[in-house]
Structure formats: C-alpha cells, structure tokens
Design a protein around this motif. Structure first.
Motif, mmCIF file in Angstrom:
data_model
loop_
_atom_site.group_PDB
_atom_site.id
_atom_site.type_symbol
_atom_site.label_atom_id
_atom_site.label_comp_id
_atom_site.label_asym_id
_atom_site.label_seq_id
_atom_site.Cartn_x
_atom_site.Cartn_y
_atom_site.Cartn_z
ATOM 1 N N PRO A 18 25.692 50.366 40.876
ATOM 2 C CA PRO A 18 25.883 48.747 40.768
ATOM 3 C C PRO A 18 26.972 48.155 41.171
ATOM 4 O O PRO A 18 27.716 48.997 40.355
ATOM 5 C CB PRO A 18 25.345 48.210 39.505
ATOM 6 N N TRP A 19 26.563 47.008 41.758
ATOM 7 C CA TRP A 19 27.943 46.514 42.033
ATOM 8 C C TRP A 19 28.202 45.330 41.120
ATOM 9 O O TRP A 19 27.186 44.738 40.090
ATOM 10 C CB TRP A 19 27.675 44.881 43.468
ATOM 11 N N GLN A 20 29.504 45.582 40.900
ATOM 12 C CA GLN A 20 30.005 45.022 39.486
ATOM 13 C C GLN A 20 30.557 43.254 39.678
ATOM 14 O O GLN A 20 32.011 43.265 40.266
ATOM 15 C CB GLN A 20 30.258 45.549 38.428
ATOM 16 N N ASP A 21 30.782 42.664 39.393
ATOM 17 C CA ASP A 21 32.076 40.885 39.117
ATOM 18 C C ASP A 21 33.395 41.528 39.115
ATOM 19 O O ASP A 21 33.804 42.133 37.866
ATOM 20 C CB ASP A 21 31.401 39.919 38.781
ATOM 21 N N SER A 22 34.595 41.420 39.757
ATOM 22 C CA SER A 22 35.453 41.918 39.105
ATOM 23 C C SER A 22 36.019 41.039 38.313
ATOM 24 O O SER A 22 35.369 39.824 37.821
ATOM 25 C CB SER A 22 36.338 42.096 40.692
ATOM 26 N N LYS A 23 37.583 41.517 37.496
ATOM 27 C CA LYS A 23 38.131 40.963 36.627
ATOM 28 C C LYS A 23 38.561 39.829 36.961
ATOM 29 O O LYS A 23 39.781 38.786 36.085
ATOM 30 C CB LYS A 23 38.387 41.801 35.285
ATOM 31 N N VAL A 29 33.760 42.381 44.785
ATOM 32 C CA VAL A 29 32.919 42.864 43.918
ATOM 33 C C VAL A 29 33.293 44.940 43.406
ATOM 34 O O VAL A 29 33.887 45.058 44.768
ATOM 35 C CB VAL A 29 31.404 42.920 43.887
ATOM 36 N N LYS A 31 32.148 48.572 42.691
ATOM 37 C CA LYS A 31 31.538 50.105 42.185
ATOM 38 C C LYS A 31 32.362 51.096 41.208
ATOM 39 O O LYS A 31 32.753 51.682 42.332
ATOM 40 C CB LYS A 31 30.742 50.680 43.639
ATOM 41 N N ASN A 32 32.215 51.562 40.014
ATOM 42 C CA ASN A 32 32.961 52.267 39.693
ATOM 43 C C ASN A 32 31.774 53.802 39.836
ATOM 44 O O ASN A 32 31.259 53.858 39.481
ATOM 45 C CB ASN A 32 33.153 52.238 37.952
ATOM 46 N N GLN A 42 37.416 53.547 42.434
ATOM 47 C CA GLN A 42 35.726 52.660 42.865
ATOM 48 C C GLN A 42 35.948 52.162 44.176
ATOM 49 O O GLN A 42 36.973 52.547 45.231
ATOM 50 C CB GLN A 42 36.521 50.999 42.432
#
Length: 108
Positions: A18-23, A29, A31-32, A42
């Motif tokens: 899944p793509w996740q928003d960067s902190k 975005v 992907k780990n 990433q």
C-alpha cells in the motif's frame, strides 16, 4: 542474530504494497519495501510541486530515480540518475516540480 539463528530474507511485492502518506511532507507517498540490519528501503512518489523540508541525514541515504524529475541540492535528477548522501549531509528543500518516483535506501 544470535548463535544458531539463520539470517532470513524479506520479500515484498511492490505492486500490492500500500501507498502511505509521508510523515514529512504533503504530496509525498511511500511504499515500505523492507527493513534489515538498521537499513530500510522505500518507493517514494512526489506529486508535482511537492517539497521535503530541509533535513539532515543521520545515516547514509541512497536514491535511484525511476520516473520524472527531482532537484536535490541544486542537482537535477531524472530517470536513471542515482544520488548518494553521506551521513551528516543535509537536503535543502528536496523537491519535484514535475513529479517523480524513486527508490530510497536509508539508515533507520
């Protein structure tokens, strides 16, 4: 790893991760893809106009541009370019005016 314990492999299908928003920034975005031995990998996608705030690297960082264009400390990076940042170096407003996708390896 302790005595008698075997080293392992970690495999990730980047197509289904899944793509996740960067902190760190809006419009970015990630992907780990995996972590091991104090390092992580990433996929990172910047929307056009996204900018990371200035930050210092606590360990070495490696990027390989896959698509688009980014600007790292004045150097334009396009597909096929690699960037290596030594421990203690600083990214000053790393940005992508057109959008980009790159592979990132970093110390955690």
């Amino acid at each position: 790893m302790t005595a008698g314990q075997e080293a392992k492999f970690i495999f990730t299908d980047s197509n289904t991760a899944p793509w996740q928003d960067s902190k760190l920034a809006k419009g970015v975005v990630v992907k780990n893809l995996g972590k091991a031995n104090g390092r992580a990998m990433q996929l990172v996608r910047f929307e056009p106009g996204a900018v990371l705030p200035t930050h210092k690297h606590e360990g070495p960082e490696f990027i390989f541009m896959l698509e688009g264009e980014a600007i790292q400390n004045g150097q334009v990076l396009t597909a096929g370019w690699a960037g290596v940042a030594e421990t203690g170096s600083a990214d000053v407003l790393f940005r992508s005016d057109k959008g980009c996708l790159f592979l990132l390896g970093y110390a955690i």
